[in-house]
Design a protein around this motif. Sequence first.
Motif, mmCIF file in Angstrom:
data_model
loop_
_atom_site.group_PDB
_atom_site.id
_atom_site.type_symbol
_atom_site.label_atom_id
_atom_site.label_comp_id
_atom_site.label_asym_id
_atom_site.label_seq_id
_atom_site.Cartn_x
_atom_site.Cartn_y
_atom_site.Cartn_z
ATOM 1 N N GLY A 99 0.813 -1.206 0.000
ATOM 2 C CA GLY A 99 0.000 0.000 0.000
ATOM 3 C C GLY A 99 0.850 1.260 0.000
ATOM 4 O O GLY A 99 0.544 2.235 -0.701
ATOM 5 N N LEU A 100 1.928 1.272 0.780
ATOM 6 C CA LEU A 100 2.819 2.435 0.793
ATOM 7 C C LEU A 100 3.517 2.621 -0.552
ATOM 8 O O LEU A 100 3.639 3.750 -1.040
ATOM 9 N N ARG A 102 2.445 1.662 -3.451
ATOM 10 C CA ARG A 102 1.427 2.073 -4.430
ATOM 11 C C ARG A 102 1.121 3.571 -4.290
ATOM 12 O O ARG A 102 0.966 4.279 -5.279
ATOM 13 N N LYS A 103 1.035 4.070 -3.052
ATOM 14 C CA LYS A 103 0.739 5.487 -2.840
ATOM 15 C C LYS A 103 1.895 6.357 -3.314
ATOM 16 O O LYS A 103 1.675 7.453 -3.791
ATOM 17 N N ARG A 104 3.139 5.886 -3.176
ATOM 18 C CA ARG A 104 4.292 6.685 -3.601
ATOM 19 C C ARG A 104 4.371 6.763 -5.135
ATOM 20 O O ARG A 104 4.857 7.730 -5.689
ATOM 21 N N ASN A 105 3.944 5.705 -5.793
ATOM 22 C CA ASN A 105 4.039 5.660 -7.254
ATOM 23 C C ASN A 105 2.922 6.438 -7.927
ATOM 24 O O ASN A 105 2.991 6.691 -9.118
ATOM 25 N N LEU A 106 1.865 6.772 -7.209
ATOM 26 C CA LEU A 106 0.766 7.491 -7.837
ATOM 27 C C LEU A 106 1.035 8.909 -7.912
ATOM 28 O O LEU A 106 1.452 9.809 -7.916
#
Length: 106
Positions: A99-100, A102-106
């Motif tokens: 989840g972390l 994924r949030k950084r890549n968005l």
Amino acid sequence: TATPVLYTTADVPLEVDKPILTMTEPEVVQLKEAPVMAIQPTGEEVEIAAVVTPPPAKELEPDTAPEQVATAMLPATASLLPFIALFGLLALGGAWGLGLIRKRNL
């Protein structure tokens, strides 16, 4: 107390510096040969046989039948619950980590 105390007059070491590997080590031989006496609470010295009762003769006889060595498996007393909990925590940690990322890549 009214209990006799055992002692020896031999000069034996109080502590041993190295491990004793055989029964022929000098320290062991010295302890085997050391005279052991007893002191009564009144202060008189007596022979050890007067205050110590030897074990019964039956205990001194060697066993005639060798004991069977237990080769069976140990009983299954533990459960799989801690193992399952560990995998659950690893799954939660992996999900949180993904989840972390994924949030950084968005």
